[in-house]
Design a protein around this motif. Structure first.
Motif, short mmCIF file in Angstrom:
data_model
loop_
_atom_site.label_atom_id
_atom_site.label_comp_id
_atom_site.label_asym_id
_atom_site.label_seq_id
_atom_site.Cartn_x
_atom_site.Cartn_y
_atom_site.Cartn_z
N CYS A 189 -1.55 -7.78 -1.50
CA CYS A 189 -0.38 -8.08 -0.35
C CYS A 189 0.46 -9.32 -0.91
O CYS A 189 0.41 -9.83 -2.28
N LYS A 190 1.41 -9.91 -0.21
CA LYS A 190 2.28 -10.86 -0.74
C LYS A 190 3.02 -10.44 -1.90
O LYS A 190 3.51 -9.39 -1.99
N ASN A 191 3.11 -11.61 -2.92
CA ASN A 191 3.75 -11.11 -3.91
C ASN A 191 2.81 -10.63 -5.26
O ASN A 191 3.12 -11.00 -6.30
N ALA A 219 -2.96 -14.40 -4.51
CA ALA A 219 -1.75 -14.55 -3.50
C ALA A 219 -1.81 -16.01 -2.69
O ALA A 219 -0.88 -16.34 -2.17
#
Length: 268
Positions: A194-196, A159
């Protein structure tokens, strides 16, 4: 290469919590390497058994105030700081009212593991990373101690892989004889990504619901492994060797010199 900036992330550190092999080892290491490096920043959870008044903790306003989203819920991040007198340096504490306030460490007063330890460790790991980002600080070494910091290698390598603060960092994990007994649920994967991030960031590994799976995930994403003690699961040591990781057996004597040399060797 001369290592000058170290981010030290530990599950516990003496004297803020009762003495333990991990807490004592962290304190002794910081004391022994402080004169070898330019700057060390240490992060640990603000467990409920840490006396904030006695240890003179105060909030770092410029780092607090952001929210971390875990399982679609916002959780305020509060960061406090105190001085580790024996090492003449500051220690940052990650705090959240739901996850840490008025609660003990990973188990309650009856020794029962908290059911939300999975979310607590996610919050702690992301809190440390976001705090370093906000400081715009670039550590050369990120040293993680204890399973409660085991997600940091994964996050740094996935991430946050393009984040300038961590782009050139080498990651070290110290293995201790610590574990958790109650496996996390399968929902842990959804919460931790999390995130992408996606399941592909696990590199084909199993969802890390058990301690052994989580430790292997950390080993896979680190550069060096330090073995602390004789009771480390042989399976983890063999896995580190199979992954081609640099390995150091932690000796009690000359701990600072040997560990600092180990840090430096990762850049050769």
């Amino acid at each position: 290469m001369k290592v000058e900036k170290i981010l030290f992330v530990t599950q516990e550190i003496t004297p803020f919590v009762p003495a333990s092999p991990m807490g004592t080892a962290g304190q002794e290491l910081l004391q022994s390497i402080q004169d070898k490096v330019k700057e060390i920043r240490t992060f640990t959870p603000l467990w409920g058994n840490i006396n904030t008044r006695r240890n003179n903790l105060h909030e770092v306003i410029r780092l607090s105030g952001m929210n971390l989203i875990i399982d679609d819920t916002d959780h305020p991040l509060i960061i406090k700081v105190a001085s580790l007198q024996s090492a003449r340096m500051q220690v940052y504490f990650i705090e959240n009212e739901d996850y840490f306030h008025n609660r003990l460490m990973t188990t309650d007063e009856n020794g029962k593991e908290y059911s939300d330890n999975d979310e607590r460790t996610i919050f702690f790991n992301l809190g440390v990373i976001e705090a370093i980002k906000k400081q715009r600080w670039c550590p050369e070494i990120i040293h993680c101690c204890g399973w409660f910091s085991a997600l940091i290698p994964l996050y740094i390598r996935s991430a946050y892989k393009d984040e300038p603060s961590f782009r050139d960092s080498k990651i070290v994990i110290s293995l201790f004889d610590d574990t958790y007994n109650e496996p996390f649920t399968e929902e842990f994967a959804r919460k931790m990504l999390c995130k992408n991030m996606g399941m592909e960031d696990l590199g084909g590994m199993e969802i890390p619901t058990t301690y052994m799976e989580l430790a292997k995930l950390a080993i896979r994403n680190c550069d060096g492994v330090i073995i602390n003690g004789e009771n480390i699961a042989p399976e983890l040591v063999e896995y580190a060797k199979a992954q081609g990781k640099a390995i150091m057996n932690q000796a009690t004597e000359e701990v600072g010199n040997k560990t600092y040399e180990f840090y430096s060797s990762l850049f050769e």
